[in-house]
Design a protein around this motif. Structure first.
Motif, PDB file in Angstrom:
ATOM      1  N   SER A   1       0.805  -1.223   0.000  1.00 40.24           N
ATOM      2  CA  SER A   1       0.000   0.000   0.000  1.00 40.24           C
ATOM      3  C   SER A   1       0.835   1.269   0.000  1.00 40.24           C
ATOM      4  O   SER A   1       0.360   2.328  -0.416  1.00 40.24           O
ATOM      5  CB  SER A   1      -0.949   0.010   1.208  1.00 40.24           C
TER       6      SER A   1
ATOM      7  N   GLN B   1      -4.331  -3.314  -0.252  1.00 41.52           N
ATOM      8  CA  GLN B   1      -5.013  -2.169   0.357  1.00 41.52           C
ATOM      9  C   GLN B   1      -5.343  -2.496   1.807  1.00 41.52           C
ATOM     10  O   GLN B   1      -5.716  -3.622   2.126  1.00 41.52           O
ATOM     11  CB  GLN B   1      -6.310  -1.844  -0.395  1.00 41.52           C
TER      12      GLN B   1
ATOM     13  N   SER C   1     -12.289   0.176  -0.048  1.00 43.02           N
ATOM     14  CA  SER C   1     -12.183   0.965  -1.277  1.00 43.02           C
ATOM     15  C   SER C   1     -13.076   2.200  -1.188  1.00 43.02           C
ATOM     16  O   SER C   1     -14.206   2.135  -0.711  1.00 43.02           O
ATOM     17  CB  SER C   1     -12.613   0.119  -2.479  1.00 43.02           C
TER      18      SER C   1
ATOM     19  N   TYR D   1      -8.155   6.818  -1.679  1.00 43.33           N
ATOM     20  CA  TYR D   1      -7.629   5.958  -0.617  1.00 43.33           C
ATOM     21  C   TYR D   1      -6.935   6.776   0.471  1.00 43.33           C
ATOM     22  O   TYR D   1      -7.085   6.492   1.663  1.00 43.33           O
ATOM     23  CB  TYR D   1      -6.652   4.933  -1.199  1.00 43.33           C
TER      24      TYR D   1
ATOM     25  N   GLU E   1      -8.252   7.092   4.355  1.00 44.26           N
ATOM     26  CA  GLU E   1      -7.463   6.619   5.497  1.00 44.26           C
ATOM     27  C   GLU E   1      -7.317   7.726   6.543  1.00 44.26           C
ATOM     28  O   GLU E   1      -7.416   7.474   7.750  1.00 44.26           O
ATOM     29  CB  GLU E   1      -6.088   6.139   5.040  1.00 44.26           C
TER      30      GLU E   1
END
Length: 370
Positions: free
Chosen positions: A243, A265, A269, A298, A302
């Protein structure tokens, strides 16, 4: 009219003195240079959450995220950490962009009894420190997931691309351990210089023993150098990347050249269907749109998840009465944190909230599919 301004200010301060004192969250990420877009996503995903919390006075004191530009430079990251803890009196250090730019902050965090939360890294070089708590799986977890998937199709021979420094070697060892623990030979490592273009000798070394695939522990630029170099060549050894590659930049900067690249990942998603079906993705997409009209990816997802988790910890630490020490203590007693489609678990013996890893492939339209 002017004569009423000062008395009104005094009245507001008297009614709500605690609200005037910020809870400062300190962040050091690149806001200039080649990684500036990544740094802005890391900042804005959190800002979107904190803006909502402040609008509802969720903690009884305003949250102030102070983000300093480290230009992806380790020395500047150290100076930022010193400034955040000193001049800005940050209660938490949050969302640093890499292990390399985090390492020098760890002694400062320990000295000041400060939580170092949610670095954008799964590096084992960070994860043993008692002040570090994370929301993502480790690079060992990611490498194990890639290895298991590749073995099912007969691909069990790999070479690991890593940076030629302290963190890079740590990431190589963590990834290689996933193979040896499964009874496979330790993969060869090929080092590349951080921040530099990949040279021909490195590309040759990656292909030398005809591995089934290259396991990349670097960022997108080195992966891009390799993929561009082998494009159209008879021997095209594919890439599987951890990642850290930064999937958003990989897709945007390389597009068709990187099609077929596998990327592990560590969060759900951000695709459009998940913005309907997965509560935390929906919430983060809406928060970002309300904050700056941005499109969730992404990186910003996060950051949003990390900020939501930090809010839970701040509440448990006393909300308006939270201190550096109480936040650090609260993190270890959070237990299960269910954000709706993404759950984390913390305890005094478990500082790393998730081991979730999904595998995706960069497909047509520069989209990652599972």
């Amino acid at each position: 009219m002017k004569r009423f301004l000062v008395p009104i200010a005094f009245v507001l301060a008297a009614i709500s003195p605690a609200w005037a004192q910020d809870i400062v969250i300190g962040q050091s990420v690149p806001l200039s240079g080649n990684n500036a877009d990544i740094g802005r996503d890391m900042r804005d995903g959190a800002l979107a959450v904190f803006a909502q919390a402040n609008a509802s006075k969720e903690l009884g004191r305003p949250i102030k995220l102070i983000t300093l530009d480290n230009a992806n430079n380790r020395q500047r990251a150290l100076e930022n950490s010193q400034q955040l803890l000193g001049q800005h009196a940050a209660m938490v250090l949050f969302g640093y962009n890499s292990a390399t730019n985090s390492l020098d902050a760890l002694p400062l965090a320990e000295q000041n009894k400060v939580l170092f939360f949610a670095p954008f890294s799964g590096s084992m070089s960070l994860r043993k420190h008692p002040n570090v708590y994370t929301i993502r799986a480790s690079y060992h977890d990611e490498a194990a997931k890639v290895m298991e998937a590749k073995r099912t199709v007969g691909s069990d021979k790999t070479v690991i691309l890593h940076y030629d420094d302290e963190v890079g070697r740590s990431n190589y060892e963590a990834s290689a351990a996933a193979f040896t623990e499964a009874g496979l030979p330790k993969p060869k490592g090929v080092a590349t210089k951080r921040g530099a273009a990949m040279d021909a000798a490195t590309i040759d070394a990656l292909q030398k023993d005809t591995p089934h695939y290259v396991l990349a522990t670097t960022q997108f630029s080195q992966v891009g150098d390799y993929l561009k170099a082998i494009e159209g060549k008879p021997q095209q050894i594919p890439v599987a990347a951890l990642s850290f590659v930064n999937p958003d930049e990989l897709a945007e900067s390389l597009g068709g050249v990187a099609r077929g690249t596998v990327v592990s990942q560590v969060i759900p998603s951000p695709r459009s269907s998940n913005q309907v079906a997965v509560p935390v993705v929906k919430s983060c997409a809406e928060a970002l749109t309300a904050f700056n009209g941005g499109k969730l990816n992404y990186t910003s997802l996060e950051s949003c998840i990390a900020a939501k988790t930090l809010l839970v910890a701040l509440k448990k630490a006393g909300g308006a009465k939270a201190t550096r020490d109480s936040v650090l203590q609260a993190m270890g007693t959070l237990g299960r944190v269910d954000l709706g489609g993404y759950a984390l678990n913390y305890s005094p013996t478990s500082r790393h909230g998730s081991t979730m890893v999904d595998l995706t492939i960069l497909s047509r339209g520069n989209r990652f599919v599972q």
